[in-house]
Design an enzyme around this catalytic site. Structure first.
Site, mmCIF file in Angstrom:
data_model
loop_
_atom_site.group_PDB
_atom_site.id
_atom_site.type_symbol
_atom_site.label_atom_id
_atom_site.label_comp_id
_atom_site.label_asym_id
_atom_site.label_seq_id
_atom_site.Cartn_x
_atom_site.Cartn_y
_atom_site.Cartn_z
ATOM 1 N N TYR A 125 -10.139 43.171 -1.009
ATOM 2 C CA TYR A 125 -11.252 42.941 -1.946
ATOM 3 C C TYR A 125 -11.672 44.255 -2.620
ATOM 4 C CZ TYR A 125 -15.928 41.808 -3.636
ATOM 5 O OH TYR A 125 -17.042 41.663 -4.424
ATOM 6 N N PRO A 185 -22.272 51.245 -8.461
ATOM 7 C CA PRO A 185 -22.755 50.149 -7.613
ATOM 8 C C PRO A 185 -21.605 49.261 -7.147
ATOM 9 C CG PRO A 185 -23.204 49.675 -9.924
ATOM 10 C CD PRO A 185 -22.662 51.073 -9.871
ATOM 11 N N SER A 234 -26.062 47.894 -5.953
ATOM 12 C CA SER A 234 -25.763 46.544 -6.433
ATOM 13 C C SER A 234 -26.944 45.618 -6.186
ATOM 14 C CB SER A 234 -24.527 45.996 -5.706
ATOM 15 O OG SER A 234 -24.365 44.625 -6.003
ATOM 16 N N TYR A 277 -27.425 42.033 -12.058
ATOM 17 C CA TYR A 277 -26.802 40.879 -12.700
ATOM 18 C C TYR A 277 -27.952 39.965 -13.089
ATOM 19 C CZ TYR A 277 -22.174 42.043 -10.783
ATOM 20 O OH TYR A 277 -20.985 42.646 -10.488
ATOM 21 N N THR A 308 -25.438 45.026 -15.849
ATOM 22 C CA THR A 308 -23.994 44.769 -15.929
ATOM 23 C C THR A 308 -23.766 43.652 -16.941
ATOM 24 O OG1 THR A 308 -23.633 45.550 -13.697
ATOM 25 C CG2 THR A 308 -21.936 44.115 -14.629
ATOM 26 N N LYS A 317 -23.981 48.546 -18.623
ATOM 27 C CA LYS A 317 -22.691 48.852 -17.976
ATOM 28 C C LYS A 317 -21.652 47.812 -18.376
ATOM 29 C CE LYS A 317 -20.780 49.448 -13.275
ATOM 30 N NZ LYS A 317 -20.122 48.204 -12.848
ATOM 31 N N HIS A 327 -15.367 47.590 -15.203
ATOM 32 C CA HIS A 327 -15.708 47.010 -13.894
ATOM 33 C C HIS A 327 -14.576 47.269 -12.880
ATOM 34 C CE1 HIS A 327 -18.811 43.882 -12.482
ATOM 35 N NE2 HIS A 327 -18.163 44.203 -11.387
ATOM 36 N N ASP A 378 -16.989 55.067 -15.839
ATOM 37 C CA ASP A 378 -16.351 54.899 -14.532
ATOM 38 C C ASP A 378 -15.026 54.181 -14.700
ATOM 39 O OD1 ASP A 378 -16.639 52.057 -14.483
ATOM 40 O OD2 ASP A 378 -18.457 52.140 -13.282
ATOM 41 N N GLY A 379 -14.239 54.189 -13.603
ATOM 42 C CA GLY A 379 -12.952 53.491 -13.600
ATOM 43 C C GLY A 379 -11.797 54.466 -13.477
ATOM 44 N N GLY A 380 -11.242 54.580 -12.277
ATOM 45 C CA GLY A 380 -10.029 55.374 -12.102
ATOM 46 C C GLY A 380 -10.244 56.875 -12.040
ATOM 47 N N ARG A 398 -14.435 52.769 -5.934
ATOM 48 C CA ARG A 398 -13.606 52.601 -4.728
ATOM 49 C C ARG A 398 -13.550 53.855 -3.854
ATOM 50 N NH1 ARG A 398 -11.273 49.874 -8.870
ATOM 51 N NH2 ARG A 398 -10.931 47.629 -8.599
HETATM 52 C C1 LIG Z 1 -15.469 46.177 -4.222
HETATM 53 C C2 LIG Z 1 -16.179 46.395 -5.510
HETATM 54 C C3 LIG Z 1 -17.424 45.793 -5.712
HETATM 55 C C4 LIG Z 1 -18.112 45.985 -6.917
HETATM 56 N N1 LIG Z 1 -19.349 45.426 -7.072
HETATM 57 C C5 LIG Z 1 -20.026 45.630 -8.228
HETATM 58 C C6 LIG Z 1 -21.342 45.100 -8.407
HETATM 59 O O1 LIG Z 1 -21.912 44.456 -7.521
HETATM 60 N N2 LIG Z 1 -21.940 45.317 -9.610
HETATM 61 C C7 LIG Z 1 -21.341 46.031 -10.620
HETATM 62 O O2 LIG Z 1 -21.914 46.203 -11.697
HETATM 63 N N3 LIG Z 1 -20.112 46.577 -10.454
HETATM 64 C C8 LIG Z 1 -19.452 46.398 -9.294
HETATM 65 N N4 LIG Z 1 -18.220 46.968 -9.132
HETATM 66 C C9 LIG Z 1 -17.660 47.846 -10.193
HETATM 67 C C10 LIG Z 1 -18.078 49.303 -9.978
HETATM 68 O O3 LIG Z 1 -19.443 49.496 -10.226
HETATM 69 C C11 LIG Z 1 -17.308 50.264 -10.919
HETATM 70 O O4 LIG Z 1 -17.434 49.819 -12.249
HETATM 71 C C12 LIG Z 1 -15.821 50.411 -10.571
HETATM 72 O O5 LIG Z 1 -15.591 50.296 -9.189
HETATM 73 C C13 LIG Z 1 -15.321 51.770 -11.070
HETATM 74 O O6 LIG Z 1 -13.955 51.887 -10.885
HETATM 75 P P1 LIG Z 1 -13.262 52.688 -9.654
HETATM 76 O O7 LIG Z 1 -13.425 51.811 -8.467
HETATM 77 O O8 LIG Z 1 -11.870 52.834 -10.110
HETATM 78 O O9 LIG Z 1 -13.981 54.005 -9.502
HETATM 79 C C14 LIG Z 1 -17.516 46.771 -7.945
HETATM 80 C C15 LIG Z 1 -16.277 47.375 -7.728
HETATM 81 C C16 LIG Z 1 -15.604 47.202 -6.528
HETATM 82 C C17 LIG Z 1 -14.283 47.892 -6.327
#
Ligand SMILES: Cc1cc2nc3c(=O)[nH]c(=O)nc-3n(C[C@H](O)[C@H](O)[C@H](O)COP(=O)(O)O)c2cc1C
Length: 343
Positions: free
Chosen positions: A22, A75, A104, A126, A152, A216, A240, A272-274, A296
């Site tokens: 997950y 978050p 979150s 949310y 979000t 976001k 996301h 964010d992301g990667g 992550r």
């Molecule tokens: C397991 C998991 C749960 C997440 N839960 C939420 C959340 O509840 N709300 C939200 O806005 N983003 C959520 N995200 C997205 C993160 O806020 C973020 O955008 C994303 O993890 C960034 O990418 P990265 O994991 O590559 O750093 C979640 C991401 C993961 C991996």
């Protein structure tokens, strides 16, 4: 092996497989999640030479909150599945690094306990179909000291995951989600994501909470401008973590367009992301981000090392960024400009 790169595998030894999956997975075919890190690594720098980098400073402010480094925690849910103290441990880890935590709206720890653990924090919201339920979460977060609201906006419906095996929903322990709502005081329908949102929701969130609002999930310049025109203090460029529309462009690719659209508005841009390395932070800040967030990596660090793991992650990313800043010929974040990146 670099410690940060070892975390995902180390976490696999501690976490139940459905939870590890997950955390790791993207939506649908996994295209966006698969491209995210490589997209940052594909930037090439044009470093300056013969500049005095004997003293460098990586501190900044984020929506007015001073931080020691431009790396924040995104978050994410399910933190109590990863560590018994969940979001409270995450908060303590972030506080020790003097950064900021995104929390979150589904958190499994009360906002009061998260705040008491020390970190300055932003509520991720949310907006759900039942606005009364949304208001309960907002009011609880304000009362517990949230400093901003992160809307979000990329989740009118939850991205489809293609699970091969039991899902996390089959292993989650009761009480590990939604700790900020009274149990049995809402239905599944109440909690379905609102799919009729417009930019008006930004003003509503700001008025209800009295807090700055970040949006976001923005991947386009025109959307970023719509958000800021509607009163947002800024945006988080995000797909996301590749968990919503699969095939969405990488945030590394989207950031320059958003920065161009918001130039001169005073709005703050986050991404964010990667983001996994100091060099990725350097590229993001050169391209207009005020700070980055990691998702992550923070979950892996929490799983493996609890609060001290989270602190170590942030400090190591900060140290790598500081090193890269020096090598780029810059002394402080405000020296970073887009010409550092090769076209
Ligand atoms: C397991 C998991 C749960 C997440 N839960 C939420 C959340 O509840 N709300 C939200 O806005 N983003 C959520 N995200 C997205 C993160 O806020 C973020 O955008 C994303 O993890 C960034 O990418 P990265 O994991 O590559 O750093 C979640 C991401 C993961 C991996």
């Amino acid at each position: 092996m670099r410690w940060i790169d070892s975390l995902e595998e180390a976490a696999a030894e501690k976490l139940p497989e459905p939870l590890h999956r997950y955390f790791r997975q993207g939506s649908a075919g996994g295209i966006s999640v698969g491209e995210a890190v490589a997209a940052w690594s594909s930037y090439r720098f044009r470093p300056r030479v013969l500049t005095d980098v004997s003293t460098v400073d990586i501190s900044t402010t984020v929506l007015g909150t001073p931080v020691d480094l431009p790396v924040l925690v995104a978050p994410t849910t399910m933190q109590r599945q990863a560590d018994p103290d969940g979001e409270a441990a995450m908060s303590a880890g972030v506080a020790a690094a003097n950064s900021v935590l995104g929390v979150s709206s589904n958190a499994g720890t009360t906002f009061a306990d998260i705040g008491a653990a020390g970190a300055a924090w932003w509520l991720q919201i949310y907006v759900v179909k039942n606005r009364e339920v949304t208001v309960r979460i907002l009011d609880a977060a304000v009362a517990a000291g949230a400093r901003a609201v992160v809307l979000t906006a990329d989740t009118p419906v939850v991205g489809r995951k293609e699970d091969d095996g039991p899902t996390v929903w089959e292993v989650i322990q009761p009480g590990h989600l939604l700790a900020n709502l009274v149990a049995n005081d809402y239905t599944a329908d109440d909690l379905a994501k609102a799919d009729d949102l417009t930019p008006d929701v930004i003003g509503w969130l700001g008025e209800r909470t009295g807090l700055p609002v970040l949006v976001k999930g923005v991947l386009r310049g025109d959307d970023a401008k719509r958000c800021v025109d509607a009163g947002a203090a800024g945006v988080i460029v995000s797909n996301h973590g590749g968990r919503q529309l699969d095939g969405s462009i990488s945030t590394a690719q989207a950031l320059p367009e958003v920065a161009e659209a918001l130039a001169g508005t005073g709005a703050e841009i986050y991404v964010d992301g990667g983001i996994r390395r100091g060099e990725h932070v350097l590229a993001a800040l050169a391209l207009g981000a005020r700070a980055v967030l990691v998702g992550r990596p923070a979950l892996w660090a929490l799983s493996v090392g609890s609060s001290t793991g989270v602190t170590r992650l942030l400090r190591e990313l900060g140290a790598e960024f500081e090193h890269a800043l020096r090598l780029s010929g810059c002394r402080r974040i405000s020296d970073l400009t887009p010409d550092l990146i090769a076209r």
